[in-house]
Design a protein around this motif. Structure first.
Motif, mmCIF file in Angstrom:
data_model
loop_
_atom_site.group_PDB
_atom_site.id
_atom_site.type_symbol
_atom_site.label_atom_id
_atom_site.label_comp_id
_atom_site.label_asym_id
_atom_site.label_seq_id
_atom_site.Cartn_x
_atom_site.Cartn_y
_atom_site.Cartn_z
ATOM 1 N N ALA A 1 0.820 -1.369 0.152
ATOM 2 C CA ALA A 1 -0.091 0.135 -0.265
ATOM 3 C C ALA A 1 0.946 1.430 0.096
ATOM 4 O O ALA A 1 2.002 1.255 0.446
ATOM 5 N N ARG A 2 0.375 2.084 -0.574
ATOM 6 C CA ARG A 2 0.963 3.512 -0.547
ATOM 7 C C ARG A 2 0.589 4.009 0.957
ATOM 8 O O ARG A 2 -0.007 3.605 1.677
ATOM 9 N N ALA A 3 1.617 5.269 1.277
ATOM 10 C CA ALA A 3 1.605 5.594 2.696
ATOM 11 C C ALA A 3 0.152 5.856 3.134
ATOM 12 O O ALA A 3 -0.075 5.860 4.208
ATOM 13 N N GLN A 4 -0.630 6.704 2.469
ATOM 14 C CA GLN A 4 -1.788 7.403 2.822
ATOM 15 C C GLN A 4 -2.788 6.092 2.794
ATOM 16 O O GLN A 4 -3.530 6.085 3.791
ATOM 17 N N GLU A 5 -2.699 5.071 1.810
ATOM 18 C CA GLU A 5 -3.516 3.918 1.978
ATOM 19 C C GLU A 5 -3.171 3.027 3.477
ATOM 20 O O GLU A 5 -4.026 2.596 3.761
ATOM 21 N N ALA A 6 -1.848 2.833 3.532
ATOM 22 C CA ALA A 6 -1.777 2.198 4.904
ATOM 23 C C ALA A 6 -2.227 2.513 5.992
ATOM 24 O O ALA A 6 -2.653 2.222 6.872
ATOM 25 N N ALA A 7 -2.214 4.105 5.944
ATOM 26 C CA ALA A 7 -2.770 4.749 7.261
ATOM 27 C C ALA A 7 -4.080 4.738 7.296
ATOM 28 O O ALA A 7 -4.612 4.457 8.484
ATOM 29 N N SER A 8 -5.027 4.713 6.180
ATOM 30 C CA SER A 8 -6.392 4.585 6.121
ATOM 31 C C SER A 8 -6.748 3.355 6.531
ATOM 32 O O SER A 8 -7.889 3.113 7.222
ATOM 33 N N LEU A 9 -6.041 2.115 6.150
ATOM 34 C CA LEU A 9 -6.503 0.668 6.346
ATOM 35 C C LEU A 9 -6.184 0.660 7.921
ATOM 36 O O LEU A 9 -7.127 0.181 8.595
ATOM 37 N N GLN A 10 -5.192 1.144 8.449
ATOM 38 C CA GLN A 10 -5.061 1.047 9.857
ATOM 39 C C GLN A 10 -5.907 1.639 10.675
ATOM 40 O O GLN A 10 -6.337 1.032 11.702
ATOM 41 N N SER A 11 -6.401 2.770 10.422
ATOM 42 C CA SER A 11 -7.409 3.650 10.849
ATOM 43 C C SER A 11 -8.685 3.090 10.981
ATOM 44 O O SER A 11 -9.526 2.916 11.870
ATOM 45 N N GLN A 12 -9.020 2.478 9.843
ATOM 46 C CA GLN A 12 -10.265 1.958 9.585
ATOM 47 C C GLN A 12 -10.090 0.589 10.598
ATOM 48 O O GLN A 12 -11.546 0.166 11.009
ATOM 49 N N LEU A 13 -9.512 -0.143 10.411
ATOM 50 C CA LEU A 13 -9.274 -1.535 11.325
ATOM 51 C C LEU A 13 -9.456 -1.104 12.629
ATOM 52 O O LEU A 13 -10.027 -1.949 13.350
#
Length: 102
Positions: free
Chosen positions: A49-61
């Motif tokens: 994942a791109r940095a922004q995607e990774a942060a979003s995935l973690q936040s949503q989880l």
């Protein structure tokens, strides 16, 4: 993926409609299984994942885990499936051939 299969099996079993505590326990179990499945998908997608995607995935989880524990477990289970789908798309995107660069 085993967690999603476990969730499907739990959904197929009849709940004891007369006991609200038992129903709440069953929904929490389903929510936990769905969240675990989504966490596995997110973990597989994070390196790709791109940095922004990774942060979003973690936040949503993290949000799903909180909702599962304190909010509506049915909504969290539904959203966990959506999150796993997004993570799967990120993972699949990495397998596509990239155009040659000069």
């Amino acid at each position: 993926m085993r967690a999603l299969l476990a969730m499907a099996m739990l959904l197929a079993t009849p709940a004891i409609a007369c006991d609200p505590d038992e129903m709440e326990r069953a929904m929490t179990e389903i929510c936990s299984a769905a969240t675990t499945g989504a966490a596995e998908a997110v973990e597989a997608a994070l390196p790709l994942a791109r940095a922004q995607e990774a942060a979003s995935l973690q936040s949503q989880l993290n949000s799903l885990r909180r909702i599962c524990a304190e909010g509506d477990p049915a909504a969290a289970a539904r959203d966990a499936a959506r999150l796993a789908r997004v993570a799967g798309r990120i993972e699949a995107r990495a397998e596509q051939p990239r155009p040659a660069s000069f």
